[in-house]
Motif scaffolding. Structure first.
Motif, short mmCIF file in Angstrom:
data_model
loop_
_atom_site.label_atom_id
_atom_site.label_comp_id
_atom_site.label_asym_id
_atom_site.label_seq_id
_atom_site.Cartn_x
_atom_site.Cartn_y
_atom_site.Cartn_z
N LYS A 32 -2.00 -3.78 2.62
CA LYS A 32 -3.34 -4.05 2.10
C LYS A 32 -3.18 -4.95 0.88
O LYS A 32 -2.11 -5.05 0.31
N ASN A 64 -2.93 1.07 8.55
CA ASN A 64 -3.16 0.01 9.54
C ASN A 64 -1.82 -0.45 10.12
O ASN A 64 -0.75 -0.11 9.61
N VAL A 123 0.86 -1.18 0.00
CA VAL A 123 0.00 0.00 0.00
C VAL A 123 0.90 1.24 0.00
O VAL A 123 1.98 1.23 0.62
N ASP A 125 -7.76 4.70 -1.94
CA ASP A 125 -6.42 4.17 -1.62
C ASP A 125 -5.54 4.00 -2.86
O ASP A 125 -6.03 3.70 -3.94
N TRP A 143 -8.13 -5.33 4.95
CA TRP A 143 -7.00 -5.08 4.05
C TRP A 143 -7.41 -4.82 2.61
O TRP A 143 -6.56 -4.79 1.72
N THR A 144 -8.70 -4.65 2.35
CA THR A 144 -9.13 -4.34 0.99
C THR A 144 -8.86 -2.86 0.72
O THR A 144 -9.14 -2.01 1.56
#
Lengths: 455, 455
Positions: free
Chosen positions: A173, A168, A161, A354, A348-349
């Motif tokens: 992700k 996170n 990511v 994003d 984690w999608t």
């Protein structure tokens, strides 16, 4: 006018189609995007005038042959196992072909016929395999041309990511098929060689045998070994190199936490759990822990994995809602890996806003004029958005460039190929720079595995 | 006169042949021991007058059929996968048959025809499977007959070295196929159920999830889970039992040390190491440890496995000569498991004067007249010497007893059977007592998984 047939309009084709669409007016191209679903193909095209969407079931032999006959060159973006049928048709109808996948044994066996007909079947021209090959071979060839001797080659790639979307505790992700991430590393020990010593890492140690790498401007990453590094010795012409190691990049701390899943057995995809439809996340975790009904799942997990109470690893597990007794797996007959994937996908999608990131890191150790040196070569590519991801860009643009250079006869080498030849990688790497896919090469002293300070 | 054909004269047939030879005069038996090698068959017979050795290649269909036609009953002591050919011939020629192996799917499929012809194909009548079935079903049936309700069934078997020959730190020697010991537990998670909760243990945790058991007169053992305990619910008629668990016994401390091999990847049998012919034991160990050339193999192993310097586990590793730089693996293209087996065989092979030991431990939890109770049933059998081992005795004698009871029509139940029926196990268990294969049953209060003291 040249007709380019793209078979398969999955997520990774967005940047490829945009690249070819942009070139279609100046280069007089007609683009046909064929997919099982015409709607999906149409959606990928957006508003391109020079392109058309087509419904094509690749198992319909007649339809497939007809589509291939009408093309000047074929790009297969299908899942890797389906390339071979397309390849056989291309051979019969004298069409050049491009794929981003590893050369399969079946594909390799076509080499003699493909070469005899003067055709080019270019494979492994995505990101990994693809950009890794090209950027590595460029440096290796330069070292050899100067009379240098290769001592070490290490190479790492990660799909991660982007920092601006990294929110996170795992710093991770899913940027490609989640299933492949969950089962990654299974099915055999990692094999590599370091200063002449063969080394083997079984799955149960893989996530505890990482090394750290620093990418200028992007901070620290950890690398974990890929399955087979040794095969690359012959691919890269490094038969006698004493050190070769290929790996995957994660942010520091990911692997130590992931190892909890590995050790408990949650990544196993070989058998089915009982009653997974109504199983809570908490019950899922508990099924891998001893039956001691007066202890909490949390306590049993801490004890089994020896997780101290102030270890941030614990917060990573809690962040995933792993101990939630109300959330259900909700899948029938799930394997542990499928259940874990379900839990991870919730967190984690990639969200619509994003961005993803591809990071590549090569280390080249060599001896030149009696001096030992090292070149570190790094590349970072950040996605634009959820459609034009870094993954789609780094896979699709080299495919598109290779396709046009073959069509325009800038690349004419015949055979079932990988982009490891100078006449192939040089022009492609050059054009990739226009798309900001650039390697930062830094020369430094070669230290090998000899630390500065020994007690 | 009745003719008994024994096919296969491997190590586990010694006690079987002696048992039948002793019975041959009083019961007017003619014993034919057939093996690929007549010399091996002859050696097993020693000086029995009533028995003859025969050369038989079971893949020679005509010879096999002829031998079976001439017999009144057939005992197959072949490797399990070869039973089916013998079984099909027995079906055609109306011969009863006995094996000590698990009922295969192929064998199971013969059940209808075998039953229709009134034949008895008795399987799983060795030690494990065999004596375990019989001794367990005896107690289970007794509990049910009294109106009791089964709450728990746990069952453990171990093939170990006898206390008088136990002279290494692992308290273990190979008493059966070493290869099976090295790869034991691989190929899937252990599955069982405890108080209604399904539990799964992956291979990488198997040797850290043991429980302790005390056998009166023989001290403490540890039990580790077998692959599939759940299948025994239907075999034993315990479909609704909330707890069922089957396992293997070792002496305490074995599993924690064995886990070092598992974690490092030394038990992997799925790929081949490089240069194993000239690889030293030390190099073998080093190939699973990180490349840090200024640290010793010992230090790297201690760090990787977190072994403290005063942990006796370490002495177990040293006792195996694992760090010896002069001893060679000496096998071409060995897998890690094959190399490890080579190292272990040097230390763990039974010496001529050594004796082996079979230990069995069942726990039965049940509710009877509103009271919760437990019966623990244990059996220990010690071998006489290297030929008449406890393993050969506990496998061979029940096979021999079953054979004669079928021949004498004391057992007449038709079908492809396991010894789980009262009319079968009762007379066999009774005769086994004459050979000192006796279960010690002790009744106690049932505690389940509720410890006495909770803080």
């Amino acid at each position: 006018m040249h007709t380019i047939l793209i078979i398969g309009a999955g997520k990774s084709t967005s940047s490829l189609i945009r690249y070819l669409s942009e070139k279609s007016t100046p280069q007089n191209l007609h683009l046909i995007v064929a997919d099982k679903s015409k709607a999906i193909a149409q959606k990928m095209l957006e508003n391109s005038d020079s392109a058309e969407a087509m419904e094509l079931d690749i198992f319909n032999v007649e339809a497939r042959k007809k589509a291939i006959i009408n093309a000047d060159i074929v790009i297969s973006m299908l899942p890797a196992r389906f390339h071979i049928e397309v390849a056989k048709d291309c051979l019969v109808f004298n069409k050049n072909m491009v794929t981003a996948s590893y050369v399969s044994k079946d594909m390799e066996e076509l080499n003699e016929e493909v070469t005899a007909k003067g055709l080019t079947f270019m494979n492994e021209i995505g990101v990994d395999p693809g950009i890794d090959h090209m950027s590595a071979m460029k440096v290796i060839d330069e070292i050899k041309e100067k009379g240098g001797k290769m001592l070490m080659f290490e190479s790492f790639t990660g799909g991660l990511v982007a920092p601006e979307s990294d929110n996170n505790l795992w710093n991770y992700k899913f940027t490609w098929n989640p299933r492949n991430v969950v089962v990654a590393g299974q099915g055999g020990a990692a094999e590599f060689i370091q200063e002449g010593k063969y080394k083997y890492i079984p799955y149960q140690r893989l996530f505890r045998r990482t090394e750290f790498l620093e990418v200028p401007g992007y901070g620290k990453f950890e690398g974990l070994a890929n399955r087979n590094s040794l095969a690359y010795r012959s691919v890269y012409g490094l038969e006698d190199i004493p050190t070769i190691y290929r790996g995957t990049l994660r942010r520091v701390g990911f692997s130590r936490a992931w190892n909890v899943f590995v050790q408990l057995g949650m990544t196993d995809d070989s058998y089915h759990l009982q009653n997974t439809e109504n199983m809570s996340y908490r019950e899922f975790v508990n099924s891998f822990l001893p039956y001691t009904p007066h202890d909490s799942v949390e306590l049993k997990l801490r004890l089994a994995m020896k997780i101290e109470q102030d270890d941030l690893l614990w917060d990573k597990l809690v962040e995933l809602d792993l101990f939630n007794a109300n959330k259900k797996i909700g899948l029938k007959n799930a394997t542990p890996a499928q259940a874990l994937q379900k839990i991870l996908e919730e967190k984690w999608t990639l969200q619509p806003e994003d961005k993803d990131m591809i990071v590549m890191y090569h280390k080249f150790g060599f001896e030149l004029n009696g001096e030992q040196k090292q070149i570190d070569s790094t590349m970072v590519s950040i996605g634009e958005n959820q459609k034009y991801t870094a993954m789609a860009k780094t896979v699709g643009i080299p495919v598109g460039i290779a396709c046009l250079k073959i069509l325009n006869k800038e690349i004419t080498m015949p055979g079932v190929l990988r982009p490891i030849h100078k006449e192939i990688y040089q022009p492609i790497l050059k054009e990739l720079e226009e798309y900001n896919i650039v390697f930062n090469e830094q020369e430094k002293a070669y230290k090998g595995y000899n630390p500065d300070i020994l007690s």
